[in-house]
Write a protein that holds these residues in place. Structure first.
Motif, PDB file in Angstrom:
ATOM      1  N   LEU A  49       0.954  -1.237  -0.074  1.00 49.27           N
ATOM      2  CA  LEU A  49       0.118  -0.047   0.281  1.00 49.27           C
ATOM      3  C   LEU A  49       0.871   1.382   0.242  1.00 49.27           C
ATOM      4  N   SER A  50       1.306   1.572  -1.253  1.00 47.01           N
ATOM      5  CA  SER A  50       2.302   2.595  -1.156  1.00 47.01           C
ATOM      6  C   SER A  50       1.670   4.042  -1.226  1.00 47.01           C
ATOM      7  N   GLU A  51       2.338   5.170  -1.414  1.00 46.84           N
ATOM      8  CA  GLU A  51       1.613   6.478  -1.090  1.00 46.84           C
ATOM      9  C   GLU A  51       0.875   6.556  -2.444  1.00 46.84           C
ATOM     10  N   PHE A  52       1.135   6.435  -3.601  1.00 45.96           N
ATOM     11  CA  PHE A  52       0.305   6.327  -4.821  1.00 45.96           C
ATOM     12  C   PHE A  52      -0.676   5.598  -4.642  1.00 45.96           C
ATOM     13  N   ALA A  53      -0.665   4.262  -4.262  1.00 46.30           N
ATOM     14  CA  ALA A  53      -1.747   3.408  -4.114  1.00 46.30           C
ATOM     15  C   ALA A  53      -2.736   4.065  -3.164  1.00 46.30           C
ATOM     16  N   ILE A  54      -2.636   4.662  -1.909  1.00 48.63           N
ATOM     17  CA  ILE A  54      -3.335   5.238  -1.040  1.00 48.63           C
ATOM     18  C   ILE A  54      -4.167   6.493  -1.753  1.00 48.63           C
ATOM     19  N   LYS A  55      -3.262   7.395  -2.356  1.00 45.65           N
ATOM     20  CA  LYS A  55      -4.080   8.350  -3.090  1.00 45.65           C
ATOM     21  C   LYS A  55      -4.828   7.875  -4.124  1.00 45.65           C
ATOM     22  N   LYS A  56      -4.726   7.070  -4.851  1.00 42.51           N
ATOM     23  CA  LYS A  56      -5.628   6.532  -5.868  1.00 42.51           C
ATOM     24  C   LYS A  56      -6.938   5.967  -4.876  1.00 42.51           C
ATOM     25  N   THR A  57      -6.806   5.381  -4.002  1.00 44.73           N
ATOM     26  CA  THR A  57      -7.993   4.707  -3.131  1.00 44.73           C
ATOM     27  C   THR A  57      -8.570   5.949  -2.770  1.00 44.73           C
ATOM     28  N   LEU A  58      -8.134   6.879  -2.177  1.00 43.03           N
ATOM     29  CA  LEU A  58      -8.823   8.020  -1.632  1.00 43.03           C
ATOM     30  C   LEU A  58      -9.649   8.571  -2.625  1.00 43.03           C
ATOM     31  N   ALA A  59      -8.899   8.880  -3.831  1.00 42.13           N
ATOM     32  CA  ALA A  59      -9.784   9.695  -5.035  1.00 42.13           C
ATOM     33  C   ALA A  59     -10.914   8.686  -5.509  1.00 42.13           C
ATOM     34  N   SER A  60     -10.837   7.477  -5.473  1.00 38.90           N
ATOM     35  CA  SER A  60     -11.800   6.664  -5.918  1.00 38.90           C
ATOM     36  C   SER A  60     -13.000   6.484  -4.789  1.00 38.90           C
ATOM     37  N   LEU A  61     -12.556   6.372  -3.576  1.00 41.74           N
ATOM     38  CA  LEU A  61     -13.651   6.685  -2.480  1.00 41.74           C
ATOM     39  C   LEU A  61     -14.216   8.079  -2.611  1.00 41.74           C
ATOM     40  N   GLU A  62     -13.677   9.060  -2.942  1.00 41.12           N
ATOM     41  CA  GLU A  62     -14.152  10.212  -2.955  1.00 41.12           C
ATOM     42  C   GLU A  62     -15.661  10.421  -4.182  1.00 41.12           C
ATOM     43  N   GLN A  63     -15.082   9.678  -5.320  1.00 41.05           N
ATOM     44  CA  GLN A  63     -16.066   9.494  -6.291  1.00 41.05           C
ATOM     45  C   GLN A  63     -17.215   8.424  -5.994  1.00 41.05           C
ATOM     46  N   VAL A  64     -16.928   7.554  -5.373  1.00 43.26           N
ATOM     47  CA  VAL A  64     -18.227   6.379  -5.038  1.00 43.26           C
ATOM     48  C   VAL A  64     -19.040   7.123  -4.029  1.00 43.26           C
ATOM     49  N   LEU A  65     -18.444   7.894  -3.223  1.00 46.58           N
ATOM     50  CA  LEU A  65     -19.341   8.435  -2.179  1.00 46.58           C
ATOM     51  C   LEU A  65     -19.910   9.975  -2.427  1.00 46.58           C
ATOM     52  N   ASN A  66     -19.339  10.383  -3.373  1.00 46.73           N
ATOM     53  CA  ASN A  66     -19.990  11.791  -4.117  1.00 46.73           C
ATOM     54  C   ASN A  66     -19.588  12.896  -3.058  1.00 46.73           C
ATOM     55  N   VAL A  67     -18.442  12.928  -2.403  1.00 53.72           N
ATOM     56  CA  VAL A  67     -18.326  13.945  -1.166  1.00 53.72           C
ATOM     57  C   VAL A  67     -17.030  14.961  -1.830  1.00 53.72           C
ATOM     58  N   SER A  68     -16.871  15.867  -1.084  1.00 57.50           N
ATOM     59  CA  SER A  68     -15.641  16.966  -1.416  1.00 57.50           C
ATOM     60  C   SER A  68     -14.409  16.686  -1.123  1.00 57.50           C
ATOM     61  N   ASN A  69     -13.944  15.772  -0.130  1.00 54.98           N
ATOM     62  CA  ASN A  69     -12.813  15.426   0.031  1.00 54.98           C
ATOM     63  C   ASN A  69     -12.585  14.114   1.155  1.00 54.98           C
ATOM     64  N   VAL A  70     -11.730  13.473   0.759  1.00 54.29           N
ATOM     65  CA  VAL A  70     -11.280  12.387   1.504  1.00 54.29           C
ATOM     66  C   VAL A  70      -9.974  12.282   1.967  1.00 54.29           C
ATOM     67  N   ALA A  71      -9.626  12.046   3.055  1.00 54.40           N
ATOM     68  CA  ALA A  71      -8.011  12.390   3.565  1.00 54.40           C
ATOM     69  C   ALA A  71      -7.609  11.148   4.518  1.00 54.40           C
ATOM     70  N   LEU A  72      -6.263  10.958   4.594  1.00 56.56           N
ATOM     71  CA  LEU A  72      -5.890   9.911   5.438  1.00 56.56           C
ATOM     72  C   LEU A  72      -4.638  10.611   6.371  1.00 56.56           C
ATOM     73  N   VAL A  73      -4.865  11.125   7.556  1.00 55.73           N
ATOM     74  CA  VAL A  73      -3.713  11.621   8.454  1.00 55.73           C
ATOM     75  C   VAL A  73      -3.028  10.635   9.088  1.00 55.73           C
ATOM     76  N   PHE A  74      -1.805  10.548   9.171  1.00 52.02           N
ATOM     77  CA  PHE A  74      -1.032   9.661   9.716  1.00 52.02           C
ATOM     78  C   PHE A  74      -0.877   9.934  11.203  1.00 52.02           C
ATOM     79  N   SER A  75      -0.697   8.973  12.062  1.00 51.16           N
ATOM     80  CA  SER A  75      -0.111   9.233  13.616  1.00 51.16           C
ATOM     81  C   SER A  75       1.175   8.825  13.326  1.00 51.16           C
ATOM     82  N   GLU A  76       2.496   9.592  14.172  1.00 49.68           N
ATOM     83  CA  GLU A  76       3.641   9.178  14.191  1.00 49.68           C
ATOM     84  C   GLU A  76       3.832   8.171  15.273  1.00 49.68           C
TER      85      GLU A  76
END
Length: 258
Positions: A49-76
């Motif tokens: 699950l690379s950075e590119f794959a996560i970005k692609k997943t978030l963009a797809s989820l945004e389209q499926v749910l028809n929302v304005s933004n989807v983000a993944l904020v990491f915890s250190e």
């Protein structure tokens, strides 16, 4: 009576049209959600699950749910937020707050909040990505204030977060195992170098000192002092570089650094 029946029939027709349209839209969304989950499962199963794959997943989820933004904020470290580590589908999340990872404030389950941000009402849906070692991050959805989420959309959101958390957890564990194996291999190499090459260099330095002490005057007469000094300097440099290499091999640094 005919007028009343006609009005009722017309109302039934309108209601039927609305129901059919609503059902068709719901079926369409469910098909999109099913296709999204299938692609996500295939992506996680075939590669990391690379950075590119996560970005692609978030963009797809945004389209499926028809929302304005989807983000993944990491915890250190599972308890503090890192503003430098976040991936998103459209833009940096407007609803980001430093206390998102405070477990006393943020529940472990899905939560809905409506916030007033820059004179706009934004509906925020958040869900922590949990693992046995702590929270890996927070999956965040931003939508319009009056956006209604169906039950299957909530289930899709939860399934996505769960799958990403499992994949990220396994990936982190695998990276840690590789790191430990690498450190052990370095320790073995360091021991081998110390027991072989370092001992040989020390022996050569000792023998060179003996040679100079036994044949000191003859070395001076023969004009070989410069050669002996060059040999000593070369051995000293080689020994110092080898010690630095051994020190590097033996250093154990935590993943988080200093």
């Amino acid at each position: 009576l005919v007028a009343v029946m006609s009005a009722r029939f017309e109302a039934i027709q309108v209601e039927t049209k609305w129901t059919n349209k609503n059902s068709t839209e719901k079926v369409r969304k469910m098909i999109l959600a099913q296709d999204f989950l299938f692609k996500l499962t295939k992506l996680i199963g075939s590669s990391e699950l690379s950075e590119f794959a996560i970005k692609k997943t978030l963009a797809s989820l945004e389209q499926v749910l028809n929302v304005s933004n989807v983000a993944l904020v990491f915890s250190e470290s599972g308890s503090s937020i890192t503003t430098q580590r976040a991936l998103f589908s459209s833009a940096w999340p407007l609803s980001f707050e430093e206390n998102m990872f405070d477990e006393s404030i943020t529940p472990a389950s899905i939560s809905h909040l409506t916030k007033l941000i820059k004179s706009m009402c934004v509906q925020c849906v958040t869900l922590p990505l949990s693992s046995p070692n702590g929270r890996l991050g927070i999956l965040l959805i931003e939508a319009e204030e009056n956006r209604y989420f169906d039950e299957f959309e909530i289930k899709l959101f939860e399934s996505t977060a769960q799958m990403m958390a499992i994949s990220m957890g396994f990936q982190a564990k695998e990276q840690e195992s590789r790191r430990v194996a690498l450190l052990e291999e370095r320790a073995v190499i360091a021991r081998e170098l110390h027991d072989s090459l370092a001992q040989s260099l020390s022996y050569m330095k000792f023998q060179l000192a003996r040679l100079q002490s036994v044949f000191g005057n003859q070395v001076l007469k023969a004009g070989a002092e410069d050669i002996v000094n060059d040999l000593r300097e070369g051995l000293d440099n080689a020994y110092r570089e080898l010690r630095e290499l051994l020190t590097t091999f033996r250093v154990r640094m935590d993943v988080r650094g200093l």
